[in-house]
Design a protein around this motif. Structure first.
Motif, PDB file in Angstrom:
ATOM      1  N   ALA A 103       0.840  -1.203   0.000  1.00  0.00           N
ATOM      2  CA  ALA A 103       0.000   0.000   0.000  1.00  0.00           C
ATOM      3  C   ALA A 103       0.873   1.251   0.000  1.00  0.00           C
ATOM      4  CB  ALA A 103      -0.920   0.003   1.212  1.00  0.00           C
ATOM      5  N   ILE A 104       2.000   1.210   0.712  1.00  0.00           N
ATOM      6  CA  ILE A 104       2.930   2.339   0.709  1.00  0.00           C
ATOM      7  C   ILE A 104       3.544   2.510  -0.672  1.00  0.00           C
ATOM      8  CG2 ILE A 104       5.161   3.144   1.595  1.00  0.00           C
ATOM      9  CD1 ILE A 104       4.361   2.010   4.301  1.00  0.00           C
ATOM     10  N   GLU A 105       3.956   1.396  -1.287  1.00  0.00           N
ATOM     11  CA  GLU A 105       4.488   1.460  -2.658  1.00  0.00           C
ATOM     12  C   GLU A 105       3.497   2.151  -3.588  1.00  0.00           C
ATOM     13  OE1 GLU A 105       7.499  -2.337  -3.329  1.00  0.00           O
ATOM     14  OE2 GLU A 105       5.378  -2.576  -3.823  1.00  0.00           O
ATOM     15  N   LYS A 106       2.241   1.725  -3.515  1.00  0.00           N
ATOM     16  CA  LYS A 106       1.231   2.279  -4.419  1.00  0.00           C
ATOM     17  C   LYS A 106       1.010   3.775  -4.165  1.00  0.00           C
ATOM     18  CE  LYS A 106      -1.859  -0.961  -3.536  1.00  0.00           C
ATOM     19  NZ  LYS A 106      -3.123  -1.742  -3.579  1.00  0.00           N
ATOM     20  N   GLY A 107       1.232   4.200  -2.921  1.00  0.00           N
ATOM     21  CA  GLY A 107       1.076   5.611  -2.611  1.00  0.00           C
ATOM     22  C   GLY A 107       2.073   6.495  -3.349  1.00  0.00           C
ATOM     23  N   PHE A 108       3.217   5.923  -3.722  1.00  0.00           N
ATOM     24  CA  PHE A 108       4.237   6.670  -4.453  1.00  0.00           C
ATOM     25  C   PHE A 108       3.905   6.806  -5.940  1.00  0.00           C
ATOM     26  CE2 PHE A 108       6.761   5.807  -0.709  1.00  0.00           C
ATOM     27  CZ  PHE A 108       7.623   6.888  -0.633  1.00  0.00           C
ATOM     28  N   LEU A 109       2.879   6.109  -6.410  1.00  0.00           N
ATOM     29  CA  LEU A 109       2.547   6.133  -7.832  1.00  0.00           C
ATOM     30  C   LEU A 109       1.790   7.377  -8.257  1.00  0.00           C
ATOM     31  CD1 LEU A 109       1.351   2.439  -8.392  1.00  0.00           C
ATOM     32  CD2 LEU A 109       3.616   3.402  -8.852  1.00  0.00           C
ATOM     33  N   LYS A 157       3.826  -5.380 -16.107  1.00  0.00           N
ATOM     34  CA  LYS A 157       3.583  -4.763 -14.801  1.00  0.00           C
ATOM     35  C   LYS A 157       2.127  -4.291 -14.730  1.00  0.00           C
ATOM     36  CE  LYS A 157       8.028  -4.938 -13.871  1.00  0.00           C
ATOM     37  NZ  LYS A 157       8.595  -5.873 -12.849  1.00  0.00           N
ATOM     38  N   SER A 158       1.665  -4.045 -13.530  1.00  0.00           N
ATOM     39  CA  SER A 158       0.326  -3.469 -13.358  1.00  0.00           C
ATOM     40  C   SER A 158       0.395  -1.967 -13.598  1.00  0.00           C
ATOM     41  CB  SER A 158      -0.213  -3.757 -11.955  1.00  0.00           C
ATOM     42  OG  SER A 158      -0.503  -5.126 -11.806  1.00  0.00           O
ATOM     43  N   VAL A 159      -0.362  -1.510 -14.589  1.00  0.00           N
ATOM     44  CA  VAL A 159      -0.374  -0.097 -14.977  1.00  0.00           C
ATOM     45  C   VAL A 159      -1.707   0.513 -14.553  1.00  0.00           C
ATOM     46  CG1 VAL A 159      -0.275   1.528 -16.905  1.00  0.00           C
ATOM     47  CG2 VAL A 159       1.182  -0.523 -16.914  1.00  0.00           C
ATOM     48  N   ARG A 160      -1.646   1.675 -13.926  1.00  0.00           N
ATOM     49  CA  ARG A 160      -2.858   2.322 -13.411  1.00  0.00           C
ATOM     50  C   ARG A 160      -3.164   3.659 -14.076  1.00  0.00           C
ATOM     51  NH1 ARG A 160      -0.196  -0.518  -9.540  1.00  0.00           N
ATOM     52  NH2 ARG A 160      -1.423  -1.759  -8.069  1.00  0.00           N
ATOM     53  N   ASN A 161      -2.290   4.076 -14.979  1.00  0.00           N
ATOM     54  CA  ASN A 161      -2.473   5.375 -15.640  1.00  0.00           C
ATOM     55  C   ASN A 161      -2.690   5.156 -17.138  1.00  0.00           C
ATOM     56  OD1 ASN A 161      -0.036   5.883 -13.416  1.00  0.00           O
ATOM     57  ND2 ASN A 161      -1.742   7.308 -13.284  1.00  0.00           N
ATOM     58  N   PHE A 162      -3.844   5.618 -17.653  1.00  0.00           N
ATOM     59  CA  PHE A 162      -4.215   5.349 -19.035  1.00  0.00           C
ATOM     60  C   PHE A 162      -4.502   6.636 -19.812  1.00  0.00           C
ATOM     61  CE2 PHE A 162      -5.744   1.825 -16.379  1.00  0.00           C
ATOM     62  CZ  PHE A 162      -5.071   0.754 -16.964  1.00  0.00           C
ATOM     63  N   LYS A 163      -4.318   6.544 -21.122  1.00  0.00           N
ATOM     64  CA  LYS A 163      -4.726   7.626 -22.015  1.00  0.00           C
ATOM     65  C   LYS A 163      -6.233   7.574 -22.225  1.00  0.00           C
ATOM     66  CE  LYS A 163      -0.463   7.739 -24.760  1.00  0.00           C
ATOM     67  NZ  LYS A 163       0.120   7.551 -26.121  1.00  0.00           N
ATOM     68  N   GLY A 198      -8.285   6.962  -6.641  1.00  0.00           N
ATOM     69  CA  GLY A 198      -7.262   7.879  -7.121  1.00  0.00           C
ATOM     70  C   GLY A 198      -6.906   7.675  -8.578  1.00  0.00           C
ATOM     71  N   TYR A 199      -7.360   6.548  -9.156  1.00  0.00           N
ATOM     72  CA  TYR A 199      -7.049   6.249 -10.555  1.00  0.00           C
ATOM     73  C   TYR A 199      -8.309   6.110 -11.415  1.00  0.00           C
ATOM     74  CZ  TYR A 199      -2.546   5.072  -8.487  1.00  0.00           C
ATOM     75  OH  TYR A 199      -1.366   5.128  -7.785  1.00  0.00           O
ATOM     76  N   THR A 200      -9.470   6.202 -10.814  1.00  0.00           N
ATOM     77  CA  THR A 200     -10.700   5.867 -11.526  1.00  0.00           C
ATOM     78  C   THR A 200     -11.010   6.815 -12.682  1.00  0.00           C
ATOM     79  OG1 THR A 200     -12.012   7.141  -9.941  1.00  0.00           O
ATOM     80  CG2 THR A 200     -11.693   4.802  -9.468  1.00  0.00           C
ATOM     81  N   LYS A 201     -10.575   8.062 -12.579  1.00  0.00           N
ATOM     82  CA  LYS A 201     -10.881   9.050 -13.611  1.00  0.00           C
ATOM     83  C   LYS A 201     -10.332   8.632 -14.970  1.00  0.00           C
ATOM     84  CE  LYS A 201     -10.514  14.013 -14.614  1.00  0.00           C
ATOM     85  NZ  LYS A 201      -9.977  15.321 -14.153  1.00  0.00           N
ATOM     86  N   GLU A 202      -9.183   7.965 -14.973  1.00  0.00           N
ATOM     87  CA  GLU A 202      -8.508   7.603 -16.222  1.00  0.00           C
ATOM     88  C   GLU A 202      -8.954   6.252 -16.771  1.00  0.00           C
ATOM     89  OE1 GLU A 202      -4.274   7.984 -15.828  1.00  0.00           O
ATOM     90  OE2 GLU A 202      -4.462   9.702 -14.493  1.00  0.00           O
ATOM     91  N   ILE A 203      -9.809   5.540 -16.062  1.00  0.00           N
ATOM     92  CA  ILE A 203     -10.210   4.190 -16.485  1.00  0.00           C
ATOM     93  C   ILE A 203     -11.503   4.265 -17.302  1.00  0.00           C
ATOM     94  CG2 ILE A 203     -10.896   1.888 -15.696  1.00  0.00           C
ATOM     95  CD1 ILE A 203      -9.147   2.399 -13.199  1.00  0.00           C
ATOM     96  N   ASN A 204     -11.399   3.949 -18.588  1.00  0.00           N
ATOM     97  CA  ASN A 204     -12.545   4.033 -19.492  1.00  0.00           C
ATOM     98  C   ASN A 204     -12.915   2.702 -20.130  1.00  0.00           C
ATOM     99  OD1 ASN A 204     -12.942   7.000 -19.409  1.00  0.00           O
ATOM    100  ND2 ASN A 204     -10.888   7.029 -20.281  1.00  0.00           N
TER     101      ASN A 204
END
Length: 340
Positions: free
Chosen positions: A69-75, A177-183, A234-240
């Motif tokens: 969870a700490i790792e993911k916080g740095f993303l 890898k698990s990617v959480r940021n999308f175009k 925190g990542y939902t806005k970019e998930i389409n």
């Protein structure tokens, strides 16, 4: 015994007799299923870390939960200072235990010491005071335990992320890898069809292929499912775009197969992730380890069959121009391979 059966059959007639036998078999099956499920529950209660953290493995499991969870916080692009305060407090206590300090070189404990130190250093470098829950003396202790010379995150450019997809399998597998940021651009249905075509090569018991994939691009439905799942805040806005992977209980015929849907489904999901990577589609599998109430909630969003069990949701898309992934250090072979 056969004489009694034949007499009974003759007395009530073949049709009623067969119905009676069917009812008896079903009742015996329910009894066996109940006993087996109860044994499953007992073992889970005894050995999972849900109810007690009284063994090294259970303590390690909780440490992994916190440090990841700490790792993911740095993303996040905008770092949220003092995030995860309760997790950090708990992690400090766990990492101070003698049994954990004695195992500081094991992969997951080493990762935890690294993450908790990077957390402190990030705040110190920005002059953000966290001494009310993370004291300097704790940091100094943990710093002495660090054995990894790594960062907790890796920076990527979209142009280089897929460089290994056509290399040998070793490089290919390590590069996913698990990617959480999308175009905003969407993956075409043609590509999605190709992904499924490749993913369905996954093995399943007796080739029954119980796994199904629901594809969504309706943003309202996607957001509702993400809210139910709760792990991608925190990542939902970019998930389409999203896959919802399910397994159909109709395909299992014995009580011994009561958990086979998770095995077959897991095999399919890994193949699906590899297929996405091969076709240069980024993804982030999000587990569905939820109680039955969540299963009922998702039924209000997509028309699943009653027989279908949700196994995983997978946001997909083209990766952002630049993004980060977690270290997610894998265990050493001697922590996994047991030769007997």
């Amino acid at each position: 015994m056969n004489k009694i059966k034949n007499l009974f059959k003759k007395t009530i007639g073949p049709k009623l007799y067969n119905k009676f036998i069917s009812v008896v078999i079903n009742l015996l099956g329910v009894k066996t299923l109940t006993l087996n499920t109860f044994e499953d529950a007992k073992l889970f209660y005894k050995h999972s870390m849900v109810f007690k953290q009284n063994t090294y493995n259970k303590i390690e499991s909780k440490i992994v939960l916190h440090y990841h969870a700490i790792e993911k916080g740095f993303l996040h692009k905008n770092f949220r200072y003092r995030f995860g305060e309760d997790r950090v407090r708990d992690l400090i206590k766990l990492l101070s235990l003698d049994v954990i300090r004695q195992n500081s070189k094991k992969s997951q404990i080493a990762s935890a010491y690294l993450a908790i130190c990077k957390y402190y250093e990030k705040h110190e470098s920005e002059n953000v005071d966290i001494s009310d829950f993370y004291k300097l003396e704790d940091y100094k202790l943990f710093k002495k335990m660090v054995t990894l010379n790594m960062t907790v995150i890796k920076d990527w450019e979209s142009g280089s992320y897929f460089n290994a997809v056509h290399r040998d399998f070793k490089d290919f597998s390590r590069s996913r890898k698990s990617v959480r940021n999308f175009k905003e651009d969407k993956v075409s249905l043609d590509t999605i069809e190709k992904v499924i075509e490749l993913a369905k090569n996954a093995p399943s018991v007796c080739n029954r292929q119980p796994t199904k994939v629901y594809y969504l691009e309706n943003k309202d439905k996607i957001d509702r499912i993400l809210n139910i799942q709760g792990g991608l805040t925190g990542y939902t806005k970019e998930i389409n775009q999203m896959f919802v992977v399910v397994a159909d209980r109709n395909y299992f015929y014995s009580i011994g197969e009561r958990n086979q849907l998770y095995i077959d489904g897991g095999l399919f999901i890994m193949n699906l992730l590899y297929a996405l990577h091969y076709y240069k589609v980024a993804a982030c599998p999000a587990h569905w380890g939820h109680p039955i109430e969540k299963d009922k909630e998702i039924l209000e969003v997509i028309p699943l069959l009653e027989s279908e069990k949700v196994l995983c949701i997978i946001p997909i898309g083209f990766p952002a121009d630049s993004f980060k992934t977690t270290l997610s250090l894998r265990r050493e072979n001697d922590e996994i391979l047991k030769i007997v």
